[in-house]
Design an enzyme around this catalytic site. Structure first.
Site, PDB file in Angstrom:
ATOM      1  N   CYS A  90       0.837  -1.200   0.000  1.00 55.28           N
ATOM      2  CA  CYS A  90       0.000   0.000   0.000  1.00 55.28           C
ATOM      3  C   CYS A  90       0.874   1.253   0.000  1.00 55.28           C
ATOM      4  O   CYS A  90       1.979   1.249   0.549  1.00 55.28           O
ATOM      5  CB  CYS A  90      -0.918   0.017   1.221  1.00 55.28           C
ATOM      6  SG  CYS A  90      -2.244  -1.185   1.082  1.00 55.28           S
TER       7      CYS A  90
ATOM      8  N   CYS B  76      -3.491   0.138  -3.316  1.00 57.83           N
ATOM      9  CA  CYS B  76      -4.216   0.472  -2.100  1.00 57.83           C
ATOM     10  C   CYS B  76      -3.544   1.625  -1.355  1.00 57.83           C
ATOM     11  O   CYS B  76      -2.377   1.925  -1.595  1.00 57.83           O
ATOM     12  CB  CYS B  76      -4.349  -0.751  -1.193  1.00 57.83           C
ATOM     13  SG  CYS B  76      -2.795  -1.607  -0.887  1.00 57.83           S
TER      14      CYS B  76
HETATM   15  C1  NAG Z   1      -0.285   5.228   3.704  1.00 58.26           C
HETATM   16  O1  NAG Z   1      -0.305   6.638   3.792  1.00 58.26           O
HETATM   17  C2  NAG Z   1      -1.289   7.128   4.710  1.00 58.26           C
HETATM   18  C3  NAG Z   1      -1.314   8.637   4.601  1.00 58.26           C
HETATM   19  O2  NAG Z   1      -0.032   9.154   4.459  1.00 58.26           O
HETATM   20  C4  NAG Z   1      -0.948   6.643   6.102  1.00 58.26           C
HETATM   21  O3  NAG Z   1      -1.954   7.071   7.011  1.00 58.26           O
HETATM   22  C5  NAG Z   1      -0.904   5.112   6.108  1.00 58.26           C
HETATM   23  O4  NAG Z   1      -0.486   4.643   7.364  1.00 58.26           O
HETATM   24  C6  NAG Z   1       0.051   4.613   5.037  1.00 58.26           C
HETATM   25  N1  NAG Z   1      -0.037   3.172   4.947  1.00 58.26           N
HETATM   26  C7  NAG Z   1       1.048   2.401   4.912  1.00 58.26           C
HETATM   27  C8  NAG Z   1       0.795   0.937   4.797  1.00 58.26           C
HETATM   28  O5  NAG Z   1       2.183   2.861   4.973  1.00 58.26           O
END
Ligand code: NAG
Ligand code: NAG
Ligand code: NAG
Ligand code: NAG
Ligand code: NAG
Ligand code: NAG
Ligand code: NAG
Length: 307
Positions: free
Chosen positions: A127, A208
């Site tokens: 993601c 994602c």
């Molecule tokens: C993806 O980015 C969002 C917003 O910056 C953050 O809240 C989320 O934890 C991130 N997810 C991962 C898997 O790093």
């Protein structure tokens, strides 16, 4: 009574039975017979069966050494670049790639033809790590290479295997057509365009979190609805998994500055994204990608400051 056709002296003179001239003629005739038999034999062994002509198209032919390149790239990717994907599948992957188009009309390829190949590769992109691009391939690839953690389509195995290659088959042959292949606009169900459609759709469906798209701000329309991004990838993003699409509009470093984010082309993109219940953000000349451009333009004013 036979007359010797080769006799130049007297057409009336009988050449048989076995005058000196007659024997000479017979010898000559035999020599001619043996020579023509030899020529015939050579001609026959050179081309055992005449091969039917391959269909002729307007584009360049398949890339030379196509299968060796694809197999080599498969091992490079699965063994050296991203170990853990399983290099033992490479021969099967090559076979599935061949079966998709070999001996088929290159304008008559369906998505299903590539399905066995796609099913062999179960690669998931983490993601927040998907980077789409449109008309900015070079910079997008340089950025993802330097940055390390991002994936463009060509950083996934299937995209990596086929990047910059041309391939097509022919109904009359079990070899790729190295002479010519249809251009992308020559037909709809095209060997190459169907492949890229299938794998870019899959790439977008599996994205994602926060996803990025790099667009080209030096063009009058950075966003085109007819591009692969605008027609396939954008509509394959799953709003239940993707909450934000971030656009980075990159201008060529020696081009004029323009605020593309507020231009009509990006507005159109924003409205499509919002209708799909995905949050949209836009940045002109996203700084980390700008710095990659600066590597080749150290002296430029927009590179000197604020580092
Ligand atoms: C993806 O980015 C969002 C917003 O910056 C953050 O809240 C989320 O934890 C991130 N997810 C991962 C898997 O790093
Ligand atoms: C790939 O993933 C799908 C679903 O996630 C699964 O059904 C399939 O068996 C997997 N294929 C391989 C070769 O691992
Ligand atoms: C924008 O497109 C032009 C023309 O295709 C190309 O030369 C240039 O490198 C592209 N710029 C970026 C930032 O990708
Ligand atoms: C291929 O090129 C020829 C000559 O330029 C043109 O007449 C023909 O229409 C082209 N065919 C296709 C399918 O584009
Ligand atoms: C292309 O393939 C689709 C099915 O995938 C078919 O419905 C369509 O008629 C084909 N188009 C042409 C021009 O062959
Ligand atoms: C920048 O803008 C000026 C004035 O509008 C124009 O003459 C010039 O060609 C532009 N340069 C580039 C690289 O687009
Ligand atoms: C977007 O979300 C709204 C409310 O949350 C919902 O009513 C609508 O059906 C959604 N639209 C799409 C395209 O998912």
């Amino acid at each position: 009574m036979a007359r010797c056709e080769f006799s130049q002296l007297s057409r009336d003179e009988p050449c048989c039975p076995l005058s000196r001239r007659g024997r000479l003629c017979l010898g000559l005739a035999l020599l001619v017979l043996i020579l023509s038999a030899a020529v015939l034999l050579v001609a026959l062994t050179r081309s055992p069966t005449p091969t039917p002509e391959a269909l002729a198209w307007n584009g360049t032919g398949s890339t030379r050494n196509l299968f060796a390149i694809v197999l080599g790239r498969c091992y490079t990717y699965t063994q050296l670049l991203r170990p853990g994907l399983g290099s033992e599948a490479c021969p099967k992957i090559l076979d599935a790639f061949k079966s998709a188009f070999i001996s088929k009309n290159p304008c008559d390829i369906m998505k299903e033809d590539y399905q066995p190949l796609v099913d062999l590769v179960n690669q998931t992109v983490p993601c927040n790590k998907s980077l789409f691009w449109s008309k900015s391939k070079e910079l997008a690839h340089q950025y993802s290479w330097v940055q390390g953690g991002m994936f463009t389509l060509e950083d996934t195995l299937l995209g990596y295997l086929a990047d910059d290659l041309t391939w097509c088959g022919d109904p009359s042959s079990v070899e790729p057509n190295y002479q010519s292949c249809p251009r992308w606009n020559e037909c709809l169900n095209h060997t190459g365009s169907v492949f890229w459609k299938v794998i870019s759709q899959k790439f977008a469906e599996s994205a994602c979190g926060v996803v990025q798209v790099m667009l080209n701000g030096s063009l009058s329309k950075p966003f085109h609805k007819s591009s692969t991004f605008g027609s396939v990838e954008l509509f394959s993003l799953d709003p239940r998994k993707v909450h934000t699409l971030q656009a980075w509009v990159m201008h060529d470093i020696r081009g004029n500055y323009s605020d593309s984010c507020s231009g009509p082309s990006i507005r159109e993109l924003e409205s499509i994204v919002n209708k799909r219940n995905i949050t949209f953000t836009c940045q002109n000349n996203y700084r980390p990608a700008r710095l990659v451009q600066c590597v080749k333009n150290i002296e430029h004013s927009s590179c000197a400051s604020k580092i």
